[in-house]
Design an enzyme around this catalytic site. Structure first.
Site, PDB file in Angstrom:
ATOM      1  N   LYS A   1     -63.138  19.218 -63.331  1.00 49.00           N
ATOM      2  CA  LYS A   1     -62.411  20.531 -63.205  1.00 49.00           C
ATOM      3  C   LYS A   1     -60.871  20.081 -62.590  1.00 49.00           C
ATOM      4  CE  LYS A   1     -65.015  22.153 -59.717  1.00 49.00           C
ATOM      5  NZ  LYS A   1     -65.941  21.127 -59.867  1.00 49.00           N
TER       6      LYS A   1
ATOM      7  N   ARG B   1     -66.843  30.784 -56.936  1.00 52.66           N
ATOM      8  CA  ARG B   1     -68.184  29.953 -56.718  1.00 52.66           C
ATOM      9  C   ARG B   1     -69.700  30.535 -56.395  1.00 52.66           C
ATOM     10  NH1 ARG B   1     -65.499  24.847 -55.803  1.00 52.66           N
ATOM     11  NH2 ARG B   1     -67.057  23.227 -55.467  1.00 52.66           N
TER      12      ARG B   1
ATOM     13  N   ARG C   1     -63.997   7.801 -58.144  1.00 47.07           N
ATOM     14  CA  ARG C   1     -62.872   8.726 -58.195  1.00 47.07           C
ATOM     15  C   ARG C   1     -61.966   8.028 -56.893  1.00 47.07           C
ATOM     16  NH1 ARG C   1     -63.356  14.883 -57.411  1.00 47.07           N
ATOM     17  NH2 ARG C   1     -64.614  14.077 -55.790  1.00 47.07           N
TER      18      ARG C   1
ATOM     19  N   ARG D   1     -62.193  10.679 -51.120  1.00 46.77           N
ATOM     20  CA  ARG D   1     -62.493  11.759 -50.030  1.00 46.77           C
ATOM     21  C   ARG D   1     -63.539  11.748 -49.605  1.00 46.77           C
ATOM     22  NH1 ARG D   1     -62.573  16.879 -54.604  1.00 46.77           N
ATOM     23  NH2 ARG D   1     -64.341  17.305 -53.454  1.00 46.77           N
TER      24      ARG D   1
ATOM     25  N   ARG E   1     -73.808  18.807 -52.855  1.00 49.89           N
ATOM     26  CA  ARG E   1     -72.969  19.435 -53.574  1.00 49.89           C
ATOM     27  C   ARG E   1     -73.554  20.056 -54.895  1.00 49.89           C
ATOM     28  NH1 ARG E   1     -68.397  15.506 -52.907  1.00 49.89           N
ATOM     29  NH2 ARG E   1     -67.316  16.485 -54.890  1.00 49.89           N
TER      30      ARG E   1
HETATM   31  P1  AP5 Z   1     -62.352  15.428 -61.126  1.00 45.83           P
HETATM   32  O1  AP5 Z   1     -61.569  16.207 -62.222  1.00 45.83           O
HETATM   33  O2  AP5 Z   1     -61.910  15.142 -59.704  1.00 45.83           O
HETATM   34  O3  AP5 Z   1     -63.576  16.528 -61.053  1.00 45.83           O
HETATM   35  P2  AP5 Z   1     -64.153  17.985 -60.319  1.00 45.83           P
HETATM   36  O4  AP5 Z   1     -64.940  18.588 -61.193  1.00 45.83           O
HETATM   37  O5  AP5 Z   1     -62.654  18.406 -59.770  1.00 45.83           O
HETATM   38  O6  AP5 Z   1     -64.908  17.532 -59.148  1.00 45.83           O
HETATM   39  P3  AP5 Z   1     -64.599  17.779 -57.460  1.00 45.83           P
HETATM   40  O7  AP5 Z   1     -65.562  16.788 -56.810  1.00 45.83           O
HETATM   41  O8  AP5 Z   1     -63.416  18.241 -57.084  1.00 45.83           O
HETATM   42  O9  AP5 Z   1     -65.701  19.289 -57.765  1.00 45.83           O
HETATM   43  P4  AP5 Z   1     -66.267  19.958 -56.328  1.00 45.83           P
HETATM   44  O10 AP5 Z   1     -66.521  21.317 -57.094  1.00 45.83           O
HETATM   45  O11 AP5 Z   1     -67.331  19.266 -55.586  1.00 45.83           O
HETATM   46  O12 AP5 Z   1     -65.125  19.765 -55.197  1.00 45.83           O
HETATM   47  P5  AP5 Z   1     -63.805  20.827 -54.800  1.00 45.83           P
HETATM   48  O13 AP5 Z   1     -62.680  20.184 -54.174  1.00 45.83           O
HETATM   49  O14 AP5 Z   1     -63.964  21.997 -55.687  1.00 45.83           O
HETATM   50  O15 AP5 Z   1     -62.999  14.175 -61.741  1.00 45.83           O
HETATM   51  C1  AP5 Z   1     -63.870  13.396 -60.908  1.00 45.83           C
HETATM   52  C2  AP5 Z   1     -63.947  11.819 -61.330  1.00 45.83           C
HETATM   53  O16 AP5 Z   1     -64.476  11.646 -62.688  1.00 45.83           O
HETATM   54  C3  AP5 Z   1     -62.212  11.407 -61.151  1.00 45.83           C
HETATM   55  O17 AP5 Z   1     -62.329  10.146 -61.074  1.00 45.83           O
HETATM   56  C4  AP5 Z   1     -61.880  11.565 -62.571  1.00 45.83           C
HETATM   57  O18 AP5 Z   1     -60.719  10.508 -63.038  1.00 45.83           O
HETATM   58  C5  AP5 Z   1     -63.250  11.449 -63.755  1.00 45.83           C
HETATM   59  N1  AP5 Z   1     -63.403  12.075 -64.748  1.00 45.83           N
HETATM   60  C6  AP5 Z   1     -62.980  13.321 -64.943  1.00 45.83           C
HETATM   61  N2  AP5 Z   1     -63.084  13.763 -66.325  1.00 45.83           N
HETATM   62  C7  AP5 Z   1     -63.597  12.509 -66.735  1.00 45.83           C
HETATM   63  C8  AP5 Z   1     -64.577  12.531 -68.157  1.00 45.83           C
HETATM   64  N3  AP5 Z   1     -64.441  13.654 -69.145  1.00 45.83           N
HETATM   65  N4  AP5 Z   1     -65.105  11.061 -68.210  1.00 45.83           N
HETATM   66  C9  AP5 Z   1     -65.092  10.317 -67.298  1.00 45.83           C
HETATM   67  N5  AP5 Z   1     -64.657  10.363 -66.143  1.00 45.83           N
HETATM   68  C10 AP5 Z   1     -63.926  11.648 -65.922  1.00 45.83           C
HETATM   69  O19 AP5 Z   1     -64.553  21.634 -53.579  1.00 45.83           O
HETATM   70  C11 AP5 Z   1     -65.016  20.898 -52.227  1.00 45.83           C
HETATM   71  C12 AP5 Z   1     -65.490  21.519 -51.250  1.00 45.83           C
HETATM   72  O20 AP5 Z   1     -64.884  22.681 -50.785  1.00 45.83           O
HETATM   73  C13 AP5 Z   1     -66.805  22.198 -51.589  1.00 45.83           C
HETATM   74  O21 AP5 Z   1     -68.071  21.481 -51.497  1.00 45.83           O
HETATM   75  C14 AP5 Z   1     -67.075  23.399 -50.417  1.00 45.83           C
HETATM   76  O22 AP5 Z   1     -67.381  23.176 -49.479  1.00 45.83           O
HETATM   77  C15 AP5 Z   1     -65.512  24.047 -50.542  1.00 45.83           C
HETATM   78  N6  AP5 Z   1     -65.071  24.963 -51.483  1.00 45.83           N
HETATM   79  C16 AP5 Z   1     -64.268  24.712 -52.405  1.00 45.83           C
HETATM   80  N7  AP5 Z   1     -63.964  26.001 -52.955  1.00 45.83           N
HETATM   81  C17 AP5 Z   1     -65.148  26.922 -52.576  1.00 45.83           C
HETATM   82  C18 AP5 Z   1     -65.393  28.245 -52.894  1.00 45.83           C
HETATM   83  N8  AP5 Z   1     -64.619  28.995 -53.913  1.00 45.83           N
HETATM   84  N9  AP5 Z   1     -66.299  28.868 -51.958  1.00 45.83           N
HETATM   85  C19 AP5 Z   1     -66.808  27.903 -50.950  1.00 45.83           C
HETATM   86  N10 AP5 Z   1     -66.467  26.745 -50.605  1.00 45.83           N
HETATM   87  C20 AP5 Z   1     -65.673  26.162 -51.371  1.00 45.83           C
HETATM   88 MG    MG Z   2     -61.862  18.800 -58.076  1.00 45.38          MG
END
Ligand code: AP5
Ligand code: MG
Length: 222
Positions: A13, A87, A126, A159, A170
């Site tokens: 994402k 979400r 990552r 992270r 997660r």
């Molecule tokens: P990356 O692009 O970083 O992936 P991502 O989908 O953004 O993964 P996240 O870990 O950020 O998602 P998340 O939903 O768990 O965390 P968030 O910060 O939103 O890519 C990951 C890795 O893969 C990187 O190294 C990249 O280089 C590599 N990569 C990317 N694409 C690739 C490909 N096609 N092929 C190979 N490699 C690739 O949320 C964190 C926390 O915040 C949640 O757990 C929750 O506690 C809270 N939170 C956030 N939003 C909410 C909400 N709306 N409601 C409630 N709690 C929330």
């Molecule tokens: Mg992310």
């Protein structure tokens, strides 16, 4: 243009949203990045979110809805791409309410599909820049110099919620609470599914093709 980008942890994402925002001049609104900034600044909100994030649970809906609808109201006229919000079905309903109040509409929902077994490897590899937010991967999206951000020379970090047991929770939380929400948008025929098991450039190419086609049918100024 106003876009929602959905997907499991590690689906890409953040990676894809940054590219989309740059290509189409949109504001990237990442709920996770906003929460991490609040934590880094030791605000009341950041402190409240900490325990949920560190255990892989969702921060309560009312907190997230307030933060994200506020960010949407401040977004530029060119539009935005939402990363990590909504979400839950409740967040999606509240988002719709806020958009309607502000006479705004979502143009498309992009849904990144990734196989569960790829998630852990992607996330453990990552590395992110704490200053500019650039995202790398030690296996497949390496920085030019090990451990250093290409853009601003800052030391890259992992992270705090990227520990294997938290990643597993997660992913569980995603399947239980977020995946059912995709049907909320599917019922409005808004969802475009994308195979995110492919490499990041191929995924971007598929997304750009879809968005270019959307731009042609609308009168966006980009
Ligand atoms: P990356 O692009 O970083 O992936 P991502 O989908 O953004 O993964 P996240 O870990 O950020 O998602 P998340 O939903 O768990 O965390 P968030 O910060 O939103 O890519 C990951 C890795 O893969 C990187 O190294 C990249 O280089 C590599 N990569 C990317 N694409 C690739 C490909 N096609 N092929 C190979 N490699 C690739 O949320 C964190 C926390 O915040 C949640 O757990 C929750 O506690 C809270 N939170 C956030 N939003 C909410 C909400 N709306 N409601 C409630 N709690 C929330
Ligand atoms: Mg992310």
């Amino acid at each position: 243009m106003r876009i929602i980008l959905l997907g499991a942890p590690g689906a890409g994402k953040g990676t894809q949203c940054k590219r989309i925002a740059a290509q189409y001049g949109l504001q990237h609104l990442s709920s996770g990045d906003i929460l991490r900034a609040e934590r880094a600044a030791c605000t009341e909100l950041g402190t409240k979110a900490q325990s949920y994030m560190d255990s892989g649970e969702l921060v309560p809906d009312e907190v997230m809805v307030e933060i994200m609808t506020d960010a949407i109201k401040k977004a530029p006229i060119a539009g935005f791409i939402l990363d990590g919000f909504p979400r839950t079905i409740n967040q999606a309903v509240e988002l719709d309410r806020a958009l309607t109040e502000n006479q705004l509409e979502i143009d498309t929902v992009l849904n990144l599909n990734i196989d569960d077994h790829l998630v852990a490897t992607r996330i453990t590899g990552r590395r992110s820049c704490p200053r500019c937010g650039a995202v790398y991967n030690i296996e497949n999206l390496k920085p030019k110099v090990d451990g250093i951000c290409d853009k601003d020379g800052t030391e890259l970090i992992q992270r705090s919620d990227d520990k294997p047991e938290v990643v597993a929770n997660r992913l569980k939380t995603y399947h239980q609470q977020t995946e059912p929400m995709v049907d909320y948008y599917r019922n409005n025929s808004m969802v475009y599914d994308i195979d995110s098991n492919k490499n990041a450039d191929k995924v971007s190419a598929i997304i750009f093709e879809k968005l270019d086609a959307l731009v042609k049918t609308q009168s966006y100024k980009i």
